[in-house]
Design a protein around this motif. Structure first.
Motif, PDB file in Angstrom:
ATOM      1  N   THR A 223      42.953  42.456  35.727  1.00 59.84           N
ATOM      2  CA  THR A 223      43.901  42.575  36.832  1.00 59.84           C
ATOM      3  C   THR A 223      43.271  42.165  38.151  1.00 59.84           C
ATOM      4  OG1 THR A 223      45.069  44.361  35.691  1.00 59.84           O
ATOM      5  CG2 THR A 223      45.432  44.167  38.051  1.00 59.84           C
ATOM      6  N   VAL A 224      42.024  42.562  38.374  1.00 62.35           N
ATOM      7  CA  VAL A 224      41.342  42.181  39.613  1.00 62.35           C
ATOM      8  C   VAL A 224      41.260  40.663  39.721  1.00 62.35           C
ATOM      9  CG1 VAL A 224      39.119  42.216  40.827  1.00 62.35           C
ATOM     10  CG2 VAL A 224      40.030  44.323  39.841  1.00 62.35           C
ATOM     11  N   LEU A 225      40.962  39.987  38.612  1.00 67.12           N
ATOM     12  CA  LEU A 225      40.852  38.529  38.634  1.00 67.12           C
ATOM     13  C   LEU A 225      42.215  37.850  38.662  1.00 67.12           C
ATOM     14  CD1 LEU A 225      37.991  38.006  36.010  1.00 67.12           C
ATOM     15  CD2 LEU A 225      37.814  37.824  38.496  1.00 67.12           C
ATOM     16  N   GLY A 226      43.177  38.420  37.956  1.00 67.02           N
ATOM     17  CA  GLY A 226      44.481  37.781  37.851  1.00 67.02           C
ATOM     18  C   GLY A 226      45.423  38.100  38.982  1.00 67.02           C
ATOM     19  N   ALA A 229      44.369  42.441  44.899  1.00 67.66           N
ATOM     20  CA  ALA A 229      45.259  43.285  45.697  1.00 67.66           C
ATOM     21  C   ALA A 229      45.326  42.861  47.159  1.00 67.66           C
ATOM     22  CB  ALA A 229      44.808  44.745  45.592  1.00 67.66           C
ATOM     23  N   THR A 230      44.268  42.250  47.675  1.00 68.28           N
ATOM     24  CA  THR A 230      44.211  41.872  49.087  1.00 68.28           C
ATOM     25  C   THR A 230      43.557  40.502  49.230  1.00 68.28           C
ATOM     26  OG1 THR A 230      42.020  42.822  49.471  1.00 68.28           O
ATOM     27  CG2 THR A 230      43.911  44.320  49.704  1.00 68.28           C
ATOM     28  N   PRO A 231      43.751  39.846  50.364  1.00 63.90           N
ATOM     29  CA  PRO A 231      43.051  38.580  50.600  1.00 63.90           C
ATOM     30  C   PRO A 231      41.535  38.740  50.521  1.00 63.90           C
ATOM     31  CG  PRO A 231      44.843  38.833  52.171  1.00 63.90           C
ATOM     32  CD  PRO A 231      44.733  40.139  51.430  1.00 63.90           C
ATOM     33  N   TYR A 232      41.025  39.908  50.940  1.00 63.00           N
ATOM     34  CA  TYR A 232      39.577  40.142  50.855  1.00 63.00           C
ATOM     35  C   TYR A 232      39.112  40.090  49.407  1.00 63.00           C
ATOM     36  CZ  TYR A 232      35.165  42.658  50.642  1.00 63.00           C
ATOM     37  OH  TYR A 232      33.869  43.006  50.369  1.00 63.00           O
ATOM     38  N   VAL A 233      39.843  40.759  48.508  1.00 64.13           N
ATOM     39  CA  VAL A 233      39.458  40.771  47.090  1.00 64.13           C
ATOM     40  C   VAL A 233      39.535  39.360  46.519  1.00 64.13           C
ATOM     41  CG1 VAL A 233      40.010  41.654  44.796  1.00 64.13           C
ATOM     42  CG2 VAL A 233      40.169  43.166  46.769  1.00 64.13           C
ATOM     43  N   ALA A 234      40.586  38.624  46.867  1.00 59.70           N
ATOM     44  CA  ALA A 234      40.730  37.258  46.372  1.00 59.70           C
ATOM     45  C   ALA A 234      39.554  36.403  46.809  1.00 59.70           C
ATOM     46  CB  ALA A 234      42.037  36.659  46.883  1.00 59.70           C
ATOM     47  N   GLN A 235      39.130  36.565  48.067  1.00 52.00           N
ATOM     48  CA  GLN A 235      37.985  35.797  48.558  1.00 52.00           C
ATOM     49  C   GLN A 235      36.703  36.237  47.875  1.00 52.00           C
ATOM     50  OE1 GLN A 235      37.016  36.386  52.709  1.00 52.00           O
ATOM     51  NE2 GLN A 235      36.053  34.377  52.871  1.00 52.00           N
ATOM     52  N   PHE A 236      36.557  37.545  47.666  1.00 50.11           N
ATOM     53  CA  PHE A 236      35.320  38.047  47.073  1.00 50.11           C
ATOM     54  C   PHE A 236      35.163  37.594  45.623  1.00 50.11           C
ATOM     55  CE2 PHE A 236      32.708  41.150  44.824  1.00 50.11           C
ATOM     56  CZ  PHE A 236      31.572  41.136  45.613  1.00 50.11           C
ATOM     57  N   VAL A 237      36.222  37.663  44.832  1.00 51.32           N
ATOM     58  CA  VAL A 237      36.100  37.288  43.420  1.00 51.32           C
ATOM     59  C   VAL A 237      36.021  35.780  43.256  1.00 51.32           C
ATOM     60  CG1 VAL A 237      37.257  39.368  42.618  1.00 51.32           C
ATOM     61  CG2 VAL A 237      38.596  37.311  42.988  1.00 51.32           C
ATOM     62  N   GLY A 238      36.436  35.028  44.280  1.00 57.15           N
ATOM     63  CA  GLY A 238      36.224  33.592  44.269  1.00 57.15           C
ATOM     64  C   GLY A 238      37.424  32.785  43.821  1.00 57.15           C
ATOM     65  N   SER A 239      37.465  31.538  44.280  1.00 54.58           N
ATOM     66  CA  SER A 239      38.567  30.645  43.917  1.00 54.58           C
ATOM     67  C   SER A 239      38.541  30.263  42.442  1.00 54.58           C
ATOM     68  CB  SER A 239      38.512  29.371  44.782  1.00 54.58           C
ATOM     69  OG  SER A 239      37.268  28.703  44.605  1.00 54.58           O
ATOM     70  N   ASP A 240      37.399  30.494  41.788  1.00 61.65           N
ATOM     71  CA  ASP A 240      37.288  30.195  40.357  1.00 61.65           C
ATOM     72  C   ASP A 240      37.579  31.422  39.507  1.00 61.65           C
ATOM     73  OD1 ASP A 240      35.030  31.631  41.049  1.00 61.65           O
ATOM     74  OD2 ASP A 240      33.683  30.490  39.755  1.00 61.65           O
ATOM     75  N   ARG A 241      38.352  32.368  40.065  1.00 57.76           N
ATOM     76  CA  ARG A 241      38.611  33.611  39.314  1.00 57.76           C
ATOM     77  C   ARG A 241      39.345  33.348  37.999  1.00 57.76           C
ATOM     78  NH1 ARG A 241      41.750  33.868  43.969  1.00 57.76           N
ATOM     79  NH2 ARG A 241      44.018  33.863  43.668  1.00 57.76           N
ATOM     80  N   GLY A 242      40.097  32.209  37.939  1.00 57.78           N
ATOM     81  CA  GLY A 242      40.743  31.864  36.674  1.00 57.78           C
ATOM     82  C   GLY A 242      39.725  31.605  35.586  1.00 57.78           C
ATOM     83  N   LEU A 243      38.623  30.933  35.949  1.00 57.59           N
ATOM     84  CA  LEU A 243      37.558  30.702  34.978  1.00 57.59           C
ATOM     85  C   LEU A 243      36.869  32.008  34.614  1.00 57.59           C
ATOM     86  CD1 LEU A 243      35.945  27.422  36.381  1.00 57.59           C
ATOM     87  CD2 LEU A 243      37.407  27.671  34.368  1.00 57.59           C
ATOM     88  N   LYS A 244      36.636  32.868  35.612  1.00 64.64           N
ATOM     89  CA  LYS A 244      36.008  34.157  35.329  1.00 64.64           C
ATOM     90  C   LYS A 244      36.871  34.983  34.379  1.00 64.64           C
ATOM     91  CE  LYS A 244      33.398  34.743  39.666  1.00 64.64           C
ATOM     92  NZ  LYS A 244      33.899  33.740  40.593  1.00 64.64           N
ATOM     93  N   ARG A 245      38.185  34.830  34.511  1.00 63.02           N
ATOM     94  CA  ARG A 245      39.086  35.624  33.684  1.00 63.02           C
ATOM     95  C   ARG A 245      38.972  35.254  32.199  1.00 63.02           C
ATOM     96  NH1 ARG A 245      44.218  38.566  34.834  1.00 63.02           N
ATOM     97  NH2 ARG A 245      45.238  38.795  32.816  1.00 63.02           N
ATOM     98  N   LEU A 246      38.489  34.053  31.904  1.00 62.56           N
ATOM     99  CA  LEU A 246      38.284  33.677  30.504  1.00 62.56           C
ATOM    100  C   LEU A 246      37.421  34.705  29.779  1.00 62.56           C
ATOM    101  CD1 LEU A 246      37.547  29.847  30.871  1.00 62.56           C
ATOM    102  CD2 LEU A 246      39.627  30.873  29.935  1.00 62.56           C
ATOM    103  N   SER A 247      36.438  35.275  30.502  1.00 62.82           N
ATOM    104  CA  SER A 247      35.492  36.190  29.861  1.00 62.82           C
ATOM    105  C   SER A 247      36.090  37.556  29.562  1.00 62.82           C
ATOM    106  CB  SER A 247      34.236  36.354  30.729  1.00 62.82           C
ATOM    107  OG  SER A 247      34.543  37.006  31.941  1.00 62.82           O
ATOM    108  N   VAL A 248      37.259  37.872  30.116  1.00 62.41           N
ATOM    109  CA  VAL A 248      37.877  39.185  29.862  1.00 62.41           C
ATOM    110  C   VAL A 248      39.214  39.039  29.140  1.00 62.41           C
ATOM    111  CG1 VAL A 248      36.711  40.321  31.778  1.00 62.41           C
ATOM    112  CG2 VAL A 248      38.910  39.226  32.183  1.00 62.41           C
ATOM    113  N   THR A 249      39.483  37.838  28.625  1.00 61.09           N
ATOM    114  CA  THR A 249      40.716  37.611  27.883  1.00 61.09           C
ATOM    115  C   THR A 249      40.368  37.348  26.425  1.00 61.09           C
ATOM    116  OG1 THR A 249      41.730  36.616  29.854  1.00 61.09           O
ATOM    117  CG2 THR A 249      42.827  36.242  27.744  1.00 61.09           C
TER     118      THR A 249
END
Length: 384
Positions: A223-226, A229-249
């Motif tokens: 959920t954090v990657l997908g 909750a806030t622009p800060y979280v989106a910036q912190f997890v990175g623009s490549d969060r879709g790729l990071k989400r591969l590891s939790v799917t």
């Protein structure tokens, strides 16, 4: 198991390290606290074992306010692992591991027996490593000893402050894998501090993303990657969060395709006929027990002059087990330059994952979290 109720930490100079923090960690849950340096995550963790005292609110451990527990006794009930490990240089590995049981009054033989069990559990043969001293170990081995020592008295809670941050990336990934396997067996309630979002995503059942002394989002890694909750979280997890989400799917049965299958003992003619019927250029080759053997191309069978499929089957290199995640599957595709990979349950063939299905699985996972439904209920529109 651990509950923070409006907890704050303010220093005399006015610095606010933690501000009105409220969250709960369930029994057996591994929660990663992630954020930049100075955001309050380590302060949060150290308040649990009273290395730092809060200035407001309260912390409950299994329903008991820790403010009423004598600090030394509290710390003996909580495992603690830090980046620099903190092993006693003048004590052997076995003696280091037996420290807390000895402090709790265990008999020497029982404490050493427990220490040997834990060393074995973290992958260090007690007969080989028990007599050694910390300076005779590698950084990764010292970290394992630190984890073993923290678990020696079987504490219900484990606090880990960037425990793998001081080792090289290869060792770090190996330690993370070993710790996940260990946690699957011991199921401790864990607070794990890290500044690395990829480590937080890989290890955590839930993630607390810290801003300045506050939690910006507290949710599952997916959920954090997908859905930050806030622009800060989106910036912190990175623009490549879709790729990071591969590891939790995780790969699910609905993500797989079912290609033609043939058996090792099938004749070339019958196998080729079946593949032509299904308009397939290749087929998965199974043995008599339905276990994966390899694959075969129709072109190879068409050129053959009789014989059995086993004479023309090619070894299957690209495969992952049931329960693997999309990142593992994608990595296998890249490693073997494969257009698809097999998914096996033990050795039993269950289906194949193609790049198109991998992409659909990721989109379905994100849409499912956004809509609050199961992945199987999500319909993906494709351009065809």
């Amino acid at each position: 198991m651990i509950r923070f109720e409006n907890v704050s930490k303010r220093y005399p100079d006015g610095t606010v390290a933690v501000d009105d923090l409220s969250f709960e960690v369930g029994e057996g849950e591994l929660v990663t606290l992630v954020g930049p340096s100075g955001c309050g995550k380590t302060t949060t963790m150290k308040m649990v074992n009273r290395l730092i005292e809060p200035t407001g609110g309260r912390i409950l451990l299994d329903g008991e306010d820790i403010a009423g527990i004598e600090p030394v006794q509290l710390r003996r009930r909580i495992g603690y692992v830090i980046q620099q490990v903190g092993l006693f240089p003048h004590k052997s590995v076995l003696e280091n591991t037996a420290t807390v049981p000895s402090l709790l009054g265990w008999k020497r033989a029982a404490a050493r027996e427990r220490a040997a069990e834990l060393l074995d559990l973290v992958g260090l043969d007690p007969k080989v490593f028990g007599p050694r001293y910390p300076d005779q170990l590698s950084g990764g081995q010292r970290q394992r000893v630190g984890v073993a020592r923290a678990l020696a008295a079987d504490p219900p809670v484990l606090l880990m402050d960037e425990p793998f941050g001081a080792v090289d990336p290869v060792v770090r990934e190996r330690l993370q894998t070993e710790f996940l396997n260990l946690q699957a067996n011991v199921r401790k309630t864990v607070l794990f501090v890290t500044h690395d979002i990829e480590e937080a995503v890989r290890l955590g059942d839930r993630i607390a993303v810290y801003g300045e002394g506050r939690i910006e989002q507290y949710d599952t890694p997916a959920t954090v990657l997908g859905k930050p909750a806030t622009p800060y979280v989106a910036q912190f997890v990175g623009s490549d969060r879709g790729l990071k989400r591969l590891s939790v799917t995780a790969i699910e049965p609905s993500d797989l395709e079912q290609p033609p299958t043939v058996r090792l003992e099938d004749t070339v003619e019958s196998a080729a006929a079946r593949m032509r019927e299904e308009d397939a250029r290749w087929a998965v080759v199974l043995d008599a027990n339905g276990e994966l053997h390899g694959w075969v191309q129709l072109d190879a069978l068409a050129l053959a002059k009789g014989g059995a499929v086993r004479d023309h089957a090619r070894r299957m290199e690209a495969w992952v087990p049931v329960g693997a995640n999309l990142k593992q599957a994608f990595s296998a595709m890249l490693q073997y330059d494969a257009g698809w990979i097999a998914v096996v349950d033990g050795a039993k063939f269950t289906g194949v994952l193609t790049p198109a299905r991998l992409h659909e699985a990721l989109r379905r996972s994100i849409d499912a979290d956004s809509s609050g439904v199961d992945r199987a209920e999500v319909t993906i529109e494709t351009v065809g």
